[in-house]
Design a protein around this motif. Structure first.
Motif, short mmCIF file in Angstrom:
data_model
loop_
_atom_site.label_atom_id
_atom_site.label_comp_id
_atom_site.label_asym_id
_atom_site.label_seq_id
_atom_site.Cartn_x
_atom_site.Cartn_y
_atom_site.Cartn_z
N GLU A 86 1.44 6.58 -7.21
CA GLU A 86 0.75 7.57 -7.30
C GLU A 86 1.33 8.90 -7.24
O GLU A 86 1.15 9.80 -8.19
CB GLU A 86 -0.58 7.61 -6.40
CG GLU A 86 -1.52 6.28 -6.72
CD GLU A 86 -2.48 6.28 -5.46
OE1 GLU A 86 -2.43 7.06 -4.56
OE2 GLU A 86 -3.58 5.37 -5.85
N LEU A 87 2.16 8.99 -6.16
CA LEU A 87 3.02 10.45 -6.27
C LEU A 87 3.96 10.56 -7.84
O LEU A 87 3.98 11.74 -8.03
CB LEU A 87 3.98 10.23 -5.22
CG LEU A 87 4.82 11.46 -4.80
CD1 LEU A 87 4.50 12.21 -3.56
CD2 LEU A 87 6.15 11.09 -4.90
N LEU A 134 2.18 1.66 -3.53
CA LEU A 134 1.06 2.09 -4.26
C LEU A 134 0.99 3.81 -4.15
O LEU A 134 1.00 4.46 -5.14
CB LEU A 134 -0.48 1.50 -3.93
CG LEU A 134 -1.38 2.03 -4.71
CD1 LEU A 134 -1.36 1.76 -6.28
CD2 LEU A 134 -2.88 1.35 -4.16
N LYS A 135 1.20 4.26 -2.96
CA LYS A 135 1.04 5.52 -2.88
C LYS A 135 2.25 6.41 -3.43
O LYS A 135 2.12 7.48 -3.94
CB LYS A 135 1.00 5.86 -1.28
CG LYS A 135 -0.07 5.56 -0.48
CD LYS A 135 -1.27 6.40 -0.59
CE LYS A 135 -2.33 5.86 0.06
NZ LYS A 135 -3.48 6.95 -0.34
N LYS A 136 3.49 5.75 -3.35
CA LYS A 136 4.77 6.20 -4.10
C LYS A 136 4.31 6.22 -5.60
O LYS A 136 4.86 7.18 -6.45
CB LYS A 136 5.96 5.26 -3.71
CG LYS A 136 6.28 5.52 -2.43
CD LYS A 136 6.71 6.86 -1.88
CE LYS A 136 7.16 6.80 -0.42
NZ LYS A 136 7.48 8.18 0.16
N ASP A 194 1.29 11.76 -10.42
CA ASP A 194 0.89 12.95 -10.39
C ASP A 194 1.96 14.07 -10.25
O ASP A 194 1.67 15.09 -10.59
CB ASP A 194 0.19 13.23 -8.83
CG ASP A 194 -1.14 12.11 -8.91
OD1 ASP A 194 -1.55 11.80 -9.96
OD2 ASP A 194 -1.58 11.96 -7.69
N LEU A 232 0.76 -1.14 0.05
CA LEU A 232 0.00 -0.01 0.04
C LEU A 232 0.76 1.31 0.13
O LEU A 232 0.44 2.17 -0.53
CB LEU A 232 -0.90 -0.10 1.29
CG LEU A 232 -1.97 -0.96 1.20
CD1 LEU A 232 -2.88 -0.92 2.58
CD2 LEU A 232 -2.87 -0.99 -0.10
N GLN A 233 1.95 1.30 0.76
CA GLN A 233 2.88 2.53 0.72
C GLN A 233 3.39 2.48 -0.61
O GLN A 233 3.68 3.82 -1.17
CB GLN A 233 3.74 2.27 1.70
CG GLN A 233 3.18 2.24 3.31
CD GLN A 233 4.43 1.99 4.18
OE1 GLN A 233 5.33 1.20 3.92
NE2 GLN A 233 4.29 2.57 5.41
#
Length: 137
Positions: A99-100, A95-97, A103, A92-93
């Protein structure tokens, strides 16, 4: 009567009319055996395919990198690239990276000196207390 050319041409702005995603490719590097790549391996098996189908405009390249920490590299349309080391992170972490990276614009972070940034110049000019007749108190 003479014909004059336009002095200013319209400036293209991303988001007005059509939005163009700045990230064009994300490289995913991992190791099959190291413990720091455990989260990356679960991310590749479970979440990468879902993320890739949601974002078909981004090219994903997955490649093994033996005896190295896992990294994500984002390639952007302006030719720049950003890399993020994701060692010892869970899926999950990671996945956040991802997405970072998706974007981000690829540009370096700049210090903002003025609170409002505008492409158009002010019609009235800069205000000064020395202009005009002044105020009576």
């Amino acid at each position: 009567m003479t014909v004059r050319a336009l002095e200013k041409v319209s400036v293209g702005r991303n988001g007005i009319g059509a939005f163009i995603l700045q990230c064009r490719k994300i490289d995913v590097h991992y190791c099959d055996y190291s413990g720091s790549s455990r989260g990356m391996n679960t991310f590749i098996k479970s979440q990468l395919s879902k993320f890739a189908t949601k974002h078909p405009q981004i090219e994903f390249a997955v490649s093994p990198r033996p005896r190295k920490h896992p990294i994500l590299i984002g390639h952007y349309i302006n030719g720049k690239q950003k890399s993020i080391c994701v060692k010892n992170l869970d899926s999950l972490q990671i996945l956040k990276k991802v997405e970072l990276l998706r974007d981000a614009s690829g540009e370096k972070v700049k210090r903002v000196n003025k609170p409002v940034a505008s492409i158009n110049e002010s019609v009235r000019g800069v205000w000064s207390p020395y202009h005009g007749n002044g105020m009576l108190v």
